[in-house]
Write an enzyme that holds these catalytic residues in place. Structure first.
Site, PDB file in Angstrom:
ATOM      1  N   ARG A  35       0.830  -1.213   0.000  1.00 24.65           N
ATOM      2  CA  ARG A  35       0.000   0.000   0.000  1.00 24.65           C
ATOM      3  C   ARG A  35       0.866   1.265   0.000  1.00 24.65           C
ATOM      4  O   ARG A  35       0.466   2.277  -0.572  1.00 24.65           O
ATOM      5  CB  ARG A  35      -0.943  -0.008   1.191  1.00 24.65           C
ATOM      6  CG  ARG A  35      -2.076  -0.968   0.971  1.00 24.65           C
ATOM      7  CD  ARG A  35      -3.170  -0.758   1.978  1.00 24.65           C
ATOM      8  NE  ARG A  35      -4.381  -1.390   1.517  1.00 24.65           N
ATOM      9  CZ  ARG A  35      -5.270  -1.974   2.315  1.00 24.65           C
ATOM     10  NH1 ARG A  35      -5.071  -1.983   3.611  1.00 24.65           N
ATOM     11  NH2 ARG A  35      -6.350  -2.513   1.825  1.00 24.65           N
ATOM     12  N   LYS A 201     -20.678 -16.451   2.431  1.00 24.57           N
ATOM     13  CA  LYS A 201     -22.136 -16.396   2.564  1.00 24.57           C
ATOM     14  C   LYS A 201     -22.836 -15.612   1.466  1.00 24.57           C
ATOM     15  O   LYS A 201     -22.443 -14.504   1.128  1.00 24.57           O
ATOM     16  CB  LYS A 201     -22.499 -15.781   3.920  1.00 24.57           C
ATOM     17  CG  LYS A 201     -22.156 -16.689   5.085  1.00 24.57           C
ATOM     18  CD  LYS A 201     -22.534 -16.059   6.397  1.00 24.57           C
ATOM     19  CE  LYS A 201     -24.006 -16.292   6.720  1.00 24.57           C
ATOM     20  NZ  LYS A 201     -24.403 -15.616   7.972  1.00 24.57           N
ATOM     21  N   GLY A 374     -14.365  -3.484   0.482  1.00 21.93           N
ATOM     22  CA  GLY A 374     -15.710  -2.897   0.608  1.00 21.93           C
ATOM     23  C   GLY A 374     -15.988  -1.843  -0.442  1.00 21.93           C
ATOM     24  O   GLY A 374     -17.050  -1.837  -1.072  1.00 21.93           O
TER      25      GLY A 374
END
Ligand code: ADP
Ligand code: MG
Length: 394
Positions: A35, A201, A374
Site C-alpha cells: 500500500r 455467505k 468494501g
C-alpha cells in the site's frame, strides 16, 4: 469524470494527500508494504510539481487509548522515506500547535506524515463521524486536497469527505485507476461478461449478486455461495456451510436465470473446518455424512473452463474454496491459472480474492486487482461512494 490531481494547480502549494497506508505491522515491522508503494505515484507527482506534501492516513481501528499501541504510523514514515529516498518528517500528533507550525514552515518538496487519523476516534469517533471541527482543522493545514485512499471511499470520514468539502479537491492516480477499471464492470462494453463469485455467505453478497446477475452473461459460483445454490437445487451437502436464510433467494435466481448460473459439480471436503485432516473427493450426490465441502473439484474446473475461454470481461469476487488452507486452495489456484491464460479483461475485487491472487503469484497478471474490498464492491453495486461524491467533476 472526477477531477484528478492533474486538473488542480498544486505548484508550491500545501497539498494534503489522503493516502491508504493501512499496512500490516507486527512488533514495529511492516509485513507488507504494497500500500505504501502504491501511494508513491501521486506523492511523487506532487513533489515533481514543487508542492509541500502533507500526508494523512489511517492505520487499523482505534477506539481506546489501549488500541493506539502498535497503530502509530512511525514505521510507515521510515519506510516511505526509504522508498522515496528523501526525508519524511513524522509528526506524532493529529492536531496541535506544533503540527500547525511545522506545516507553516514547510518548503517546496518537503513531506510531512501526520500520525494515524484514527487516533481522533478515541474521544467520540471524531474522524469516523466526520466531525466538523476536526475536518476544519485538517483543511486549515493545506490549500488543496487530493484523495488517493481508495479503500475508505465508501466511508464519510473527516480525513476524506470532511476536508474535501472545504478545500479544492481531486482524486489521485490510484483512485483514478480504480474508478476507470471498476467502471468497466458497471458499464459493460466487453462481452461475454463472466462474473465469478465465491466466498462464504450469499447473504453478505445479495446486493452485488443482484446488480451483477442482470448485467452478466454468466455467473459462475463457488465456495459457500455455491453450497447454498446447490442446497436450493436439492443436494444434501451434509456438514457444508450453507446460508440457510438465503436458500429461497437462490431458488428464485435459479428459476429466473437458469441459463446464466453455472454451478460446480464436484468438490473436496474434510470432516472439520481445518487444514490438517484427511481430504475426500466428492461427487455432489454421494457426500459422506461427516463431511463438509471446502473446495471445488477438477470436474467443476473443466465445466467452467470453456465459458471462461470465451469471455471478454471477467469479474472475480470471492475465492472458490477455503484458499487460505493449503488442502483447499486447488479450485481458486486453478481458476487464477485459467484467468491468467485467457484473452480477456480481468478485474478482481474483494479483500480475500485479491489477497489470494497476490499470494499465488498473480499480482501483475491481471488488468486490475482492487486495493479496497468494501469500496470496490459498493462501486460495482452501482452505489455512489461518499468520498467520490464530494469531489468536483471536471
Ligand atoms: P472476498 O473478501 O474476496 O469478497 P469473502 O470474504 O466473501 O471473499 O469470502 C472469503 C471467505 O470464504 C474465506 O475466508 C474462505 O475461507 C471462505 N470460504 C470459501 N469457500 C468456502 C467453503 N466452501 N466453506 C466455507 N467457507 C468458505
Ligand atoms: Mg472478505
Amino acid at each position: 469524470m472526477k477531477k484528478t490531481i492533474r486538473d488542480l494547480d498544486i505548484k508550491n502549494k500545501r497539498v494534503i494527500i489522503r493516502c491508504d497506508l493501512n499496512v500490516p505491522i507486527k512488533d514495529g515491522e511492516i509485513l507488507d508494504d504494497n500500500r505504501i508503494r502504491e501511494s508513491l505515484e501521486t506523492i511523487n507527482y506532487a513533489l515533481d510539481n514543487d508542492a509541500k506534501v502533507i500526508i494523512l492516513s489511517h492505520l487499523g481501528r482505534v477506539k481506546t487509548e489501549e488500541d493506539k499501541k502498535g497503530k502509530s504510523l512511525l514505521p510507515v514514515a521510515k519506510r516511505l522515506s526509504e522508498l522515496l529516498n528523501k526525508e519524511v518528517k513524522f509528526i506524532k500528533d493529529t492536531r496541535s500547535e506544533f503540527l500547525t507550525n511545522e506545516v507553516n514552515n514547510m518548503k517546496s518538496k518537503d513531506i510531512i506524515l501526520v500520525e494515524n487519523t484514527r487516533y481522533e476516534d478515541v474521544n467520540g469517533s471524531l474522524e469516523s463521524k466526520n466531525n466538523e471541527e476536526l475536518a476544519k482543522y485538517w483543511a486549515s493545514l493545506g490549500e488543496v486536497f487530493i484523495n488517493d485512499a481508495f479503500g475508505t471511499l465508501h466511508r464519510a470520514h473527516a480525513s476524506n469527505v470532511g476536508i474535501a468539502s472545504i478545500l479544492p479537491s481531486a482524486v489521485g492516480f490510484l483512485v483514478e485507476k480504480e474508478l476507470i477499471m471498476l467502471d468497466s464492470c458497471v458499464n459493460i462494453e466487453d462481452r461475454p461478461f463472466v462474473v465469478i463469485m465465491g466466498g462464504a455467505k450469499v447473504h453478505d453478497k445479495i446486493n452485488i449478486i443482484d446488480s451483477l446477475i442482470k448485467k452478466a452473461d454468466y455467473l459462475i459460483v463457488g465456495g459457500g455461495i455455491a453450497n447454498t445454490f446447490l442446497k436450493a437445487k436439492g443436494y444434501d451437502l451434509k456438514k457444508s456451510l450453507v446460508d440457510i436464510e438465503s436458500i429461497d433467494y437462490c431458488n428464485d435466481l435459479l428459476n429466473k436465470y437458469s441459463d446464466k448460473i453455472i454451478l460446480p459439480v464436484d468438490g473436496y471436503s474434510s470432516s472439520e473446518y481445518m487444514d490438517n485432516l484427511e481430504v475426500c473427493y466428492n461427487e455432489l450426490n454421494n457426500i459422506k455424512d461427516n463431511q463438509m465441502i471446502l473446495d471445488i473439484g477438477p470436474k467443476s474446473i473443466e465445466k467452467f473452463k470453456p465459458i471462461l475461454e470465451k469471455a471478454k470481461l471477467v469479474f472475480l469476487n470471492g475465492p472458490l474454496g477455503v484458499s487460505e488452507f493449503k488442502n483447499f486452495e486447488y479450485g481458486t489456484k486453478e481458476l487464477l491459472n485459467i484467468l491468467n491464460e485467457i484473452d480477456s479483461k480481468i478485474v478482481i475485487g474483494g479483500g480475500d480474492s485479491a489477497a489470494a491472487a497476490i499470494r499465488f503469484g498473480y499480482k501483475n497478471s491481471f488488468d486490475h486487482i482492487s486495493t479496497g474490498g468494501g469500496a470496490s464492491l459498493e462501486l460495482i453495486e452501482g452505489k455512489e461512494l461518499p468520498g467520490i461524491k464530494v469531489i468536483e467533476n471536471k
